[in-house]
Design an enzyme around this catalytic site. Structure first.
Site, short mmCIF file in Angstrom:
data_model
loop_
_atom_site.label_atom_id
_atom_site.label_comp_id
_atom_site.label_asym_id
_atom_site.label_seq_id
_atom_site.Cartn_x
_atom_site.Cartn_y
_atom_site.Cartn_z
N ASP A 39 0.85 -1.19 0.00
CA ASP A 39 0.00 0.00 0.00
C ASP A 39 0.89 1.25 0.00
O ASP A 39 1.91 1.31 0.68
CB ASP A 39 -0.91 0.00 1.23
CG ASP A 39 -2.05 1.00 1.09
OD1 ASP A 39 -3.21 0.56 0.94
OD2 ASP A 39 -1.79 2.22 1.13
N HIS A 110 -10.07 -5.12 -3.52
CA HIS A 110 -8.76 -5.31 -2.89
C HIS A 110 -8.97 -5.76 -1.46
O HIS A 110 -9.88 -5.30 -0.77
CB HIS A 110 -7.91 -4.04 -2.93
CG HIS A 110 -8.62 -2.79 -2.51
ND1 HIS A 110 -9.56 -2.17 -3.31
CD2 HIS A 110 -8.55 -2.05 -1.38
CE1 HIS A 110 -10.02 -1.10 -2.68
NE2 HIS A 110 -9.43 -1.01 -1.50
N HIS A 112 -7.04 -5.73 2.04
CA HIS A 112 -5.90 -5.20 2.81
C HIS A 112 -5.38 -6.30 3.72
O HIS A 112 -6.16 -6.98 4.39
CB HIS A 112 -6.35 -4.04 3.71
CG HIS A 112 -6.87 -2.83 3.02
ND1 HIS A 112 -6.12 -1.71 2.83
CD2 HIS A 112 -8.08 -2.57 2.47
CE1 HIS A 112 -6.85 -0.78 2.22
NE2 HIS A 112 -8.06 -1.28 1.98
P1 AMP Z 1 -9.86 1.49 0.30
O1 AMP Z 1 -10.21 2.69 1.12
O2 AMP Z 1 -10.21 0.19 0.98
O3 AMP Z 1 -10.45 1.58 -1.10
O4 AMP Z 1 -8.29 1.45 0.18
C1 AMP Z 1 -7.58 1.95 -0.93
C2 AMP Z 1 -6.12 1.82 -0.60
O5 AMP Z 1 -5.38 1.96 -1.79
C3 AMP Z 1 -5.58 2.86 0.38
O6 AMP Z 1 -5.02 2.21 1.52
C4 AMP Z 1 -4.53 3.62 -0.43
O7 AMP Z 1 -3.41 4.02 0.33
C5 AMP Z 1 -4.16 2.58 -1.49
N1 AMP Z 1 -3.62 3.11 -2.73
C6 AMP Z 1 -4.14 4.09 -3.51
N2 AMP Z 1 -3.37 4.28 -4.61
C7 AMP Z 1 -2.35 3.40 -4.53
C8 AMP Z 1 -1.22 3.10 -5.36
N3 AMP Z 1 -0.98 3.76 -6.50
N4 AMP Z 1 -0.38 2.12 -4.94
C9 AMP Z 1 -0.59 1.45 -3.79
N5 AMP Z 1 -1.65 1.68 -2.98
C10 AMP Z 1 -2.52 2.64 -3.33
#
Ligand code: AMP
Length: 125
Positions: A39, A110, A112
């Site tokens: 992340d 996704h 986590h």
């Molecule tokens: P969510 O709120 O469950 O949709 O989580 C989205 C996650 O994607 C967050 O923890 C962000 O930090 C992560 N994120 C967004 N853009 C990227 C990226 N380019 N590479 C890695 N993680 C990302």
């Protein structure tokens, strides 16, 4: 803005771009069904995202429409990533935000994977 879990798949989302190689990522694991990467804004010492390679908005979309092979492949990939990172004995937490109330931000499913310290209560109180 939070994702509407009922919306159609948007192939311009950031994880679709990562899957197409248009945006860099720090890959942890990849196979036919899944990609795992760090992340960009980690919330724990280990914070990895595991995504299916197929175009699914969220858990609801995936669980309803993905093939048995995609579902098995994805679930096994999540387990393998945690195992390969040595997280089974210390423990880890999985989280899949789905839709508005969960504050899902990226409209590609996704999971986590959090680990590396005691992770506290499940939800903010
Ligand atoms: P969510 O709120 O469950 O949709 O989580 C989205 C996650 O994607 C967050 O923890 C962000 O930090 C992560 N994120 C967004 N853009 C990227 C990226 N380019 N590479 C890695 N993680 C990302």
């Amino acid at each position: 803005m939070a994702v509407d879990a009922t919306q159609p798949y948007d192939d311009q989302n950031v994880f679709a771009k990562i899957l197409r190689g248009e945006i860099p990522n720090r890959t942890v694991y990849e196979d036919d069904f899944a990609l795992a990467f760090h992340d960009i804004n980690p919330q724990a010492p280990t914070h990895v995202l595991v995504i299916p390679k197929g175009a699914y908005v969220c858990w609801d979309d995936f669980s309803a429409k993905a093939s048995e092979a995609e579902i098995a492949g994805f679930v096994r990939a999540v387990g393998k990533v945690a195992r390969d990172l040595g997280l089974v004995a210390p423990g880890y937490r999985l989280l899949a935000n789905t839709g508005t109330d969960s504050h899902q931000e990226v409209p590609h499913l996704h999971v986590h994977l959090f680990a590396g310290q005691p992770l506290g209560p499940m939800l903010v109180r």
